[in-house]
Motif scaffolding. Sequence first.
Motif: not given
Length: 220
Positions: A187-188, A172-175, A179-183
């Motif tokens: 954003q970047q 779950a943390n990796l997911t 997701n945070a990395c994708i976001v």
Amino acid sequence: TGLCKGSVPEVVKPVEVAAAPSSGRTEAGAWGSDFDPSAFISEHLALKGDSSKFDAMEIPELRKLCIGQGLKSVVLSHLMSVRQDKEVQEADAKVVELEKTVSTLQSRHDKEEARLKKEIDYLKKEKEADANKRKKDKEDSLAELQMKHDAAVDLLNKQHAEDVALLGKAKANLTRLRNACIVALCQQARDAALTSEDVKDLEDENAALKEEMADKYVDG
């Protein structure tokens, strides 16, 4: 049968019989006129030696000799009876001794049999007790091993459940991180696009300013 040694038997004197008056004829004897006692003894009684010596002996001497032989026969019969009684007593004593020996051996056999039976019963009980103890020890060992096995299985199941839970949390943390990395990347990328547009606008403005300054410099 009791006879004293050295006793002399009483000689019975023959009874004299009066001669019968002669009737003028010769009567035959009691054995017959043709009977020969010496020949009868030699032929039927098988006497050893010469029997003619008895012919010269008087009747009292023959009677005394006959009584003496009878006494000898009685004494020999008595001695034989005593010997037989002694042999019977010895045989009875041997039988009694054998019976005692047999009784002693039978008693020893019975005692030994009872001792062996008691020892066999004791060994059987000891064997049964040892077998029961071994069986109980085996059952206790199996029960202890089963308890340890169950405890180990429970511990492994618990650890597995904990590991599964940790893996679930990590997943779950990796997911979330993914997701945070994708976001963040999106954003970047958007920020980069905006920055690129701003840079282009700035470059355009800078170029315009350069042209304006160049024009002013030329005019000036």
